[in-house]
Design a protein around this motif. Structure first.
Motif, PDB file in Angstrom:
ATOM      1  N   LEU A  81      -9.289  -1.581   1.512  1.00 12.37           N
ATOM      2  CA  LEU A  81      -8.487  -1.894   2.691  1.00 12.37           C
ATOM      3  C   LEU A  81      -7.958  -3.327   2.629  1.00 12.37           C
ATOM      4  O   LEU A  81      -6.779  -3.580   2.895  1.00 12.37           O
ATOM      5  CB  LEU A  81      -9.308  -1.686   3.956  1.00 12.37           C
ATOM      6  N   LEU A  82      -8.810  -4.267   2.238  1.00 12.64           N
ATOM      7  CA  LEU A  82      -8.365  -5.661   2.099  1.00 12.64           C
ATOM      8  C   LEU A  82      -7.326  -5.794   0.989  1.00 12.64           C
ATOM      9  O   LEU A  82      -6.347  -6.532   1.130  1.00 12.64           O
ATOM     10  CB  LEU A  82      -9.555  -6.576   1.804  1.00 12.64           C
ATOM     11  N   GLU A  83      -7.530  -5.073  -0.085  1.00 10.47           N
ATOM     12  CA  GLU A  83      -6.599  -5.135  -1.217  1.00 10.47           C
ATOM     13  C   GLU A  83      -5.216  -4.631  -0.816  1.00 10.47           C
ATOM     14  O   GLU A  83      -4.200  -5.261  -1.110  1.00 10.47           O
ATOM     15  CB  GLU A  83      -7.156  -4.310  -2.374  1.00 10.47           C
ATOM     16  N   THR A  85      -4.041  -4.473   2.220  1.00  8.68           N
ATOM     17  CA  THR A  85      -3.512  -5.358   3.255  1.00  8.68           C
ATOM     18  C   THR A  85      -2.868  -6.598   2.653  1.00  8.68           C
ATOM     19  O   THR A  85      -1.783  -7.000   3.067  1.00  8.68           O
ATOM     20  CB  THR A  85      -4.632  -5.791   4.224  1.00  8.68           C
ATOM     21  N   TYR A  86      -3.517  -7.197   1.664  1.00  8.88           N
ATOM     22  CA  TYR A  86      -3.027  -8.471   1.146  1.00  8.88           C
ATOM     23  C   TYR A  86      -2.200  -8.370  -0.129  1.00  8.88           C
ATOM     24  O   TYR A  86      -1.377  -9.235  -0.387  1.00  8.88           O
ATOM     25  CB  TYR A  86      -4.199  -9.441   0.938  1.00  8.88           C
ATOM     26  N   GLU A  87      -2.413  -7.336  -0.913  1.00 11.09           N
ATOM     27  CA  GLU A  87      -1.628  -7.199  -2.140  1.00 11.09           C
ATOM     28  C   GLU A  87      -0.623  -6.073  -2.053  1.00 11.09           C
ATOM     29  O   GLU A  87       0.344  -6.056  -2.789  1.00 11.09           O
ATOM     30  CB  GLU A  87      -2.559  -6.961  -3.333  1.00 11.09           C
ATOM     31  N   GLY A  88      -0.852  -5.130  -1.183  1.00 15.49           N
ATOM     32  CA  GLY A  88       0.028  -3.982  -1.069  1.00 15.49           C
ATOM     33  C   GLY A  88      -0.392  -2.892  -2.037  1.00 15.49           C
ATOM     34  O   GLY A  88      -1.198  -3.104  -2.930  1.00 15.49           O
ATOM     35  N   ALA A  89       0.165  -1.737  -1.851  1.00 11.01           N
ATOM     36  CA  ALA A  89      -0.104  -0.619  -2.749  1.00 11.01           C
ATOM     37  C   ALA A  89       0.604  -0.886  -4.080  1.00 11.01           C
ATOM     38  O   ALA A  89       1.440  -1.787  -4.202  1.00 11.01           O
ATOM     39  CB  ALA A  89       0.386   0.677  -2.120  1.00 11.01           C
ATOM     40  N   ASN A  90       0.282  -0.114  -5.094  1.00 17.13           N
ATOM     41  CA  ASN A  90       0.879  -0.304  -6.421  1.00 17.13           C
ATOM     42  C   ASN A  90       2.396  -0.268  -6.366  1.00 17.13           C
ATOM     43  O   ASN A  90       3.076  -1.037  -7.041  1.00 17.13           O
ATOM     44  CB  ASN A  90       0.363   0.749  -7.397  1.00 17.13           C
ATOM     45  N   GLN A  91       2.946   0.615  -5.566  1.00 16.62           N
ATOM     46  CA  GLN A  91       4.398   0.740  -5.459  1.00 16.62           C
ATOM     47  C   GLN A  91       4.993  -0.546  -4.881  1.00 16.62           C
ATOM     48  O   GLN A  91       6.042  -1.015  -5.335  1.00 16.62           O
ATOM     49  CB  GLN A  91       4.743   1.938  -4.589  1.00 16.62           C
TER      50      GLN A  91
END
Length: 107
Positions: A81-83, A85-91
């Motif tokens: 969830l944090l990933e 939120t802060y990095e976005g999904a792979n797309q």
């Protein structure tokens, strides 16, 4: 963050990346969750690692992030969830990279 999580116990990062290993038993080829009264020391150790990882994540984030991740059941869910939120999904990541490369080429 990786080092912060690995410092109390190196296996915490492994638990966060792969998720907790829930105690199971195999009866006649069928794998099922173990009842708590059949847990051994190793089972408790693996569950304790997930709890420790959740605690470290709770301590590492601010109040807004805490509210966001407090309903998660595992440290892996919190991290994912944090990933996102802060990095976005792979797309989203690929789109940002593509946009930055395009801006660089125009420069």
């Amino acid at each position: 963050m990786t080092i912060f999580l690995q410092s109390p116990d190196y296996q915490l990062w492994h638990i966060i990346v792969n998720g907790p290993r829930m105690p199971t038993r195999t009866i006649e080829g069928v794998v099922s969750p173990k009842p708590e009264n059949e847990y051994n020391d190793n089972d408790f150790r693996m569950l304790q690692l997930n709890s420790k990882a959740k605690h470290v994540l709770f301590c590492a984030v601010g109040p807004n992030e805490f509210n966001r991740i407090s309903s998660c059941d595992s440290a892996k869910e919190m991290w994912d969830l944090l990933e996102v939120t802060y990095e976005g999904a792979n797309q989203v990541k690929e789109s940002k990279i593509s946009m930055l490369v395009h801006e660089y080429e125009l420069f």
